[in-house]
Design a protein around this motif. Sequence first.
Motif, PDB file in Angstrom:
ATOM      1  N   SER A  93     -25.330 -19.392 -12.384  1.00  0.00           N
ATOM      2  CA  SER A  93     -24.315 -19.326 -11.349  1.00  0.00           C
ATOM      3  C   SER A  93     -24.912 -18.698 -10.105  1.00  0.00           C
ATOM      4  O   SER A  93     -25.785 -17.848 -10.188  1.00  0.00           O
ATOM      5  CB  SER A  93     -23.112 -18.514 -11.827  1.00  0.00           C
ATOM      6  N   PHE A  94     -24.388 -19.116  -8.943  1.00  0.00           N
ATOM      7  CA  PHE A  94     -24.898 -18.608  -7.667  1.00  0.00           C
ATOM      8  C   PHE A  94     -24.251 -17.300  -7.257  1.00  0.00           C
ATOM      9  O   PHE A  94     -24.697 -16.653  -6.338  1.00  0.00           O
ATOM     10  CB  PHE A  94     -24.649 -19.648  -6.552  1.00  0.00           C
ATOM     11  N   TYR A  95     -23.142 -16.924  -7.851  1.00  0.00           N
ATOM     12  CA  TYR A  95     -22.442 -15.751  -7.371  1.00  0.00           C
ATOM     13  C   TYR A  95     -22.492 -14.645  -8.402  1.00  0.00           C
ATOM     14  O   TYR A  95     -22.588 -14.894  -9.606  1.00  0.00           O
ATOM     15  CB  TYR A  95     -20.996 -16.087  -7.007  1.00  0.00           C
ATOM     16  N   PRO A  96     -22.424 -13.359  -7.951  1.00  0.00           N
ATOM     17  CA  PRO A  96     -22.518 -12.244  -8.866  1.00  0.00           C
ATOM     18  C   PRO A  96     -21.278 -12.146  -9.742  1.00  0.00           C
ATOM     19  O   PRO A  96     -20.186 -12.538  -9.360  1.00  0.00           O
ATOM     20  CB  PRO A  96     -22.615 -11.022  -7.928  1.00  0.00           C
ATOM     21  N   GLY A  97     -21.452 -11.592 -10.953  1.00  0.00           N
ATOM     22  CA  GLY A  97     -20.328 -11.422 -11.860  1.00  0.00           C
ATOM     23  C   GLY A  97     -19.762 -12.750 -12.310  1.00  0.00           C
ATOM     24  O   GLY A  97     -18.545 -12.946 -12.327  1.00  0.00           O
ATOM     25  N   ALA A  98     -20.644 -13.693 -12.659  1.00  0.00           N
ATOM     26  CA  ALA A  98     -20.207 -15.042 -13.000  1.00  0.00           C
ATOM     27  C   ALA A  98     -19.350 -15.085 -14.256  1.00  0.00           C
ATOM     28  O   ALA A  98     -18.602 -16.035 -14.459  1.00  0.00           O
ATOM     29  CB  ALA A  98     -21.422 -15.951 -13.169  1.00  0.00           C
ATOM     30  N   ASP A  99     -19.451 -14.076 -15.125  1.00  0.00           N
ATOM     31  CA  ASP A  99     -18.708 -14.093 -16.374  1.00  0.00           C
ATOM     32  C   ASP A  99     -17.410 -13.290 -16.281  1.00  0.00           C
ATOM     33  O   ASP A  99     -16.810 -12.958 -17.304  1.00  0.00           O
ATOM     34  CB  ASP A  99     -19.573 -13.539 -17.512  1.00  0.00           C
ATOM     35  N   GLU A 100     -16.963 -12.958 -15.065  1.00  0.00           N
ATOM     36  CA  GLU A 100     -15.712 -12.241 -14.908  1.00  0.00           C
ATOM     37  C   GLU A 100     -15.093 -12.554 -13.553  1.00  0.00           C
ATOM     38  O   GLU A 100     -15.787 -12.878 -12.589  1.00  0.00           O
ATOM     39  CB  GLU A 100     -15.927 -10.729 -15.039  1.00  0.00           C
ATOM     40  N   LYS A 101     -13.775 -12.487 -13.505  1.00  0.00           N
ATOM     41  CA  LYS A 101     -13.032 -12.714 -12.267  1.00  0.00           C
ATOM     42  C   LYS A 101     -12.307 -11.421 -11.888  1.00  0.00           C
ATOM     43  O   LYS A 101     -11.447 -10.954 -12.626  1.00  0.00           O
ATOM     44  CB  LYS A 101     -12.009 -13.840 -12.437  1.00  0.00           C
ATOM     45  N   ARG A 102     -12.672 -10.868 -10.733  1.00  0.00           N
ATOM     46  CA  ARG A 102     -12.014  -9.661 -10.261  1.00  0.00           C
ATOM     47  C   ARG A 102     -10.893 -10.051  -9.300  1.00  0.00           C
ATOM     48  O   ARG A 102     -11.005 -11.021  -8.551  1.00  0.00           O
ATOM     49  CB  ARG A 102     -13.014  -8.747  -9.550  1.00  0.00           C
ATOM     50  N   TYR A 103      -9.852  -9.248  -9.314  1.00  0.00           N
ATOM     51  CA  TYR A 103      -8.740  -9.542  -8.414  1.00  0.00           C
ATOM     52  C   TYR A 103      -7.898  -8.287  -8.210  1.00  0.00           C
ATOM     53  O   TYR A 103      -7.923  -7.345  -9.010  1.00  0.00           O
ATOM     54  CB  TYR A 103      -7.865 -10.669  -8.956  1.00  0.00           C
ATOM     55  N   TYR A 104      -7.161  -8.278  -7.095  1.00  0.00           N
ATOM     56  CA  TYR A 104      -6.159  -7.259  -6.826  1.00  0.00           C
ATOM     57  C   TYR A 104      -4.788  -7.874  -7.060  1.00  0.00           C
ATOM     58  O   TYR A 104      -4.524  -9.029  -6.679  1.00  0.00           O
ATOM     59  CB  TYR A 104      -6.241  -6.761  -5.392  1.00  0.00           C
ATOM     60  N   MET A 105      -3.893  -7.093  -7.676  1.00  0.00           N
ATOM     61  CA  MET A 105      -2.529  -7.562  -7.914  1.00  0.00           C
ATOM     62  C   MET A 105      -1.561  -6.645  -7.178  1.00  0.00           C
ATOM     63  O   MET A 105      -1.585  -5.423  -7.342  1.00  0.00           O
ATOM     64  CB  MET A 105      -2.204  -7.574  -9.400  1.00  0.00           C
ATOM     65  N   LEU A 106      -0.733  -7.251  -6.361  1.00  0.00           N
ATOM     66  CA  LEU A 106       0.304  -6.537  -5.627  1.00  0.00           C
ATOM     67  C   LEU A 106       1.635  -6.757  -6.329  1.00  0.00           C
ATOM     68  O   LEU A 106       2.017  -7.898  -6.627  1.00  0.00           O
ATOM     69  CB  LEU A 106       0.375  -7.055  -4.186  1.00  0.00           C
ATOM     70  N   ARG A 107       2.361  -5.659  -6.599  1.00  0.00           N
ATOM     71  CA  ARG A 107       3.648  -5.753  -7.297  1.00  0.00           C
ATOM     72  C   ARG A 107       4.715  -5.050  -6.459  1.00  0.00           C
ATOM     73  O   ARG A 107       4.496  -3.940  -5.957  1.00  0.00           O
ATOM     74  CB  ARG A 107       3.545  -5.123  -8.682  1.00  0.00           C
ATOM     75  N   PHE A 108       5.872  -5.700  -6.312  1.00  0.00           N
ATOM     76  CA  PHE A 108       6.969  -5.143  -5.524  1.00  0.00           C
ATOM     77  C   PHE A 108       8.292  -5.712  -6.033  1.00  0.00           C
ATOM     78  O   PHE A 108       8.331  -6.724  -6.751  1.00  0.00           O
ATOM     79  CB  PHE A 108       6.792  -5.465  -4.040  1.00  0.00           C
ATOM     80  N   HIS A 109       9.390  -5.056  -5.656  1.00  0.00           N
ATOM     81  CA  HIS A 109      10.717  -5.480  -6.102  1.00  0.00           C
ATOM     82  C   HIS A 109      11.141  -6.741  -5.360  1.00  0.00           C
ATOM     83  O   HIS A 109      10.853  -6.903  -4.170  1.00  0.00           O
ATOM     84  CB  HIS A 109      11.745  -4.361  -5.863  1.00  0.00           C
ATOM     85  N   ARG A 110      11.847  -7.596  -6.063  1.00  0.00           N
ATOM     86  CA  ARG A 110      12.215  -8.887  -5.468  1.00  0.00           C
ATOM     87  C   ARG A 110      13.129  -8.735  -4.253  1.00  0.00           C
ATOM     88  O   ARG A 110      13.137  -9.609  -3.374  1.00  0.00           O
ATOM     89  CB  ARG A 110      12.888  -9.771  -6.522  1.00  0.00           C
ATOM     90  N   ARG A 111      13.886  -7.639  -4.174  1.00  0.00           N
ATOM     91  CA  ARG A 111      14.758  -7.445  -3.012  1.00  0.00           C
ATOM     92  C   ARG A 111      13.961  -7.233  -1.721  1.00  0.00           C
ATOM     93  O   ARG A 111      14.494  -7.387  -0.623  1.00  0.00           O
ATOM     94  CB  ARG A 111      15.695  -6.262  -3.256  1.00  0.00           C
ATOM     95  N   ASP A 112      12.679  -6.848  -1.864  1.00  0.00           N
ATOM     96  CA  ASP A 112      11.828  -6.588  -0.697  1.00  0.00           C
ATOM     97  C   ASP A 112      10.903  -7.761  -0.379  1.00  0.00           C
ATOM     98  O   ASP A 112       9.954  -7.614   0.391  1.00  0.00           O
ATOM     99  CB  ASP A 112      10.985  -5.327  -0.945  1.00  0.00           C
ATOM    100  N   ARG A 113      11.183  -8.911  -0.949  1.00  0.00           N
ATOM    101  CA  ARG A 113      10.303 -10.076  -0.799  1.00  0.00           C
ATOM    102  C   ARG A 113      10.034 -10.405   0.666  1.00  0.00           C
ATOM    103  O   ARG A 113       8.887 -10.592   1.076  1.00  0.00           O
ATOM    104  CB  ARG A 113      10.927 -11.292  -1.490  1.00  0.00           C
ATOM    105  N   GLU A 114      11.046 -10.477   1.488  1.00  0.00           N
ATOM    106  CA  GLU A 114      10.880 -10.905   2.873  1.00  0.00           C
ATOM    107  C   GLU A 114       9.984  -9.943   3.650  1.00  0.00           C
ATOM    108  O   GLU A 114       9.074 -10.365   4.372  1.00  0.00           O
ATOM    109  CB  GLU A 114      12.249 -11.016   3.553  1.00  0.00           C
ATOM    110  N   VAL A 115      10.230  -8.643   3.516  1.00  0.00           N
ATOM    111  CA  VAL A 115       9.438  -7.649   4.244  1.00  0.00           C
ATOM    112  C   VAL A 115       7.978  -7.676   3.800  1.00  0.00           C
ATOM    113  O   VAL A 115       7.052  -7.637   4.628  1.00  0.00           O
ATOM    114  CB  VAL A 115      10.020  -6.233   4.029  1.00  0.00           C
ATOM    115  N   ILE A 116       7.754  -7.752   2.497  1.00  0.00           N
ATOM    116  CA  ILE A 116       6.384  -7.701   1.971  1.00  0.00           C
ATOM    117  C   ILE A 116       5.595  -8.938   2.375  1.00  0.00           C
ATOM    118  O   ILE A 116       4.460  -8.843   2.852  1.00  0.00           O
ATOM    119  CB  ILE A 116       6.395  -7.546   0.437  1.00  0.00           C
ATOM    120  N   LEU A 117       6.193 -10.112   2.179  1.00  0.00           N
ATOM    121  CA  LEU A 117       5.461 -11.359   2.430  1.00  0.00           C
ATOM    122  C   LEU A 117       5.281 -11.642   3.914  1.00  0.00           C
ATOM    123  O   LEU A 117       4.287 -12.238   4.319  1.00  0.00           O
ATOM    124  CB  LEU A 117       6.177 -12.533   1.757  1.00  0.00           C
TER     125      LEU A 117
END
Length: 466
Positions: free
Chosen positions: A132-156
Amino acid sequence: MATMAELWTNTGSALATLMFIYTIFNQYFPTFGDNLQPFIQRLTTLFDPYIQVTFFEYTGQNFKRSVPYDAIQNYLSKDSSARAKRLKANTVKGSKSLVLSMDDYEEITDDFEGIKVWWQSNKEETRKEPFSFYPGADEKRYYMLRFHRRDREVILERYINHVFREGKSIKLKNRERKIYSNSSTMYKKKKEELKRDLVKFSKSKEYYKKIGKAWKRGYLFYGPPGTGKSTMIAAMANFLDYDVYDLELTTVRDNTQLRRLLIDTSAKSIIVIEDIDCSLDLTGQRRKKEEEKEDGDEKSILKKMMENEDENTADSKVTLSGLLNFVDGLWSACGGERIIVFTTNFVDKLDPALVRKGRMDNHIELSYCCFEAFKVLAKNYLDVEESELFEEIKRLLEDKEIKMTPADIAENMLPKSENEGSETCLKRLIQVLKEAKRKVEDDVEEKKRETEEKEKAETAPNEGEQ
């Protein structure tokens, strides 16, 4: 009758039991579990009031690092050291210090307009690829953002954009600022002198206050077109992290509007007037007045006033004295440091009062390409530091008759196709330089012939009379 609290407790307990059974069942019947997973997710979503947004480190075919992921990492780094229990320390190219970020599976909270959100740093193990050409080919890193559905409009609509903007700003502030410029005519020594001058100015607030002068400094960049004057201004702004205001004098009605525009500029800014010799007829105003005074013109005052009114009707009424006041700081005493930059292709055309020391404090010439500048371009464009062709190029560039800007040199060194190597590009440049020399010689010969023909034409009638 069961209360609402008891109902939610029983529902949560049932879901937990269901998930436990599903996990055990999935170990022995994985195929059936895959088919059941979408149903489980929909059922969980039905009762879960929280929304999750995932930002992966790599996008597309995993060859390019995600820009949003970088921005989030920079944004969270400002709070990670204070809130997270486990941190990762990384060095980033061009950064002045270590960059701290959340370790894997760590979680921190953030507040925005009174709304609480949760950020998690996660990774997923993936099938290992043999190559593979990219580092960490055997894993996928990610950030997860979690918020209450009532705040959907403000967050997005607002919060995520806020995170991206702040993350980009933090990255720029952490970066070690340098003057990057394709103006190879500015030697390293001169560039270092400019950097020291800029740093000294930016730290001289108390000095300017002590001597009672406006906190400003003027620079005059002069030289032929294509020598990198505009690029140098952008490099200065990048180095100091200043805003740039490009002032087009031909659109300014009068001195009052000029003053108003100046007051609207922010502190830590570079005010630029490019090609000032072409912006307004500032070069001859003073000289014209002196000539009128000397020749003792007997025109009536009324006639002169009418002529001046006609001349200024369609043009800008910014005067030389108005511009001088602008430069001297009478109008820039509104606080905050400011740099004023004039550029011109013809410095001799400018009124001496406009560019004297104290107004334009630093005069910097950006001239035609020399051999030292060519070597920098060859390294940047062709990755060539030495070649047997350099000697001939040096001889041609040192010829006073050949005047070629760095922009012209760079353009002629660019490969025209994938098959062109560095040697082909250098030979093409040699050919262009030779053609430029021939053109100069032809022009000299042409002018010589025109002069001789003119002299013959002038002497012929005299000979006929004799």
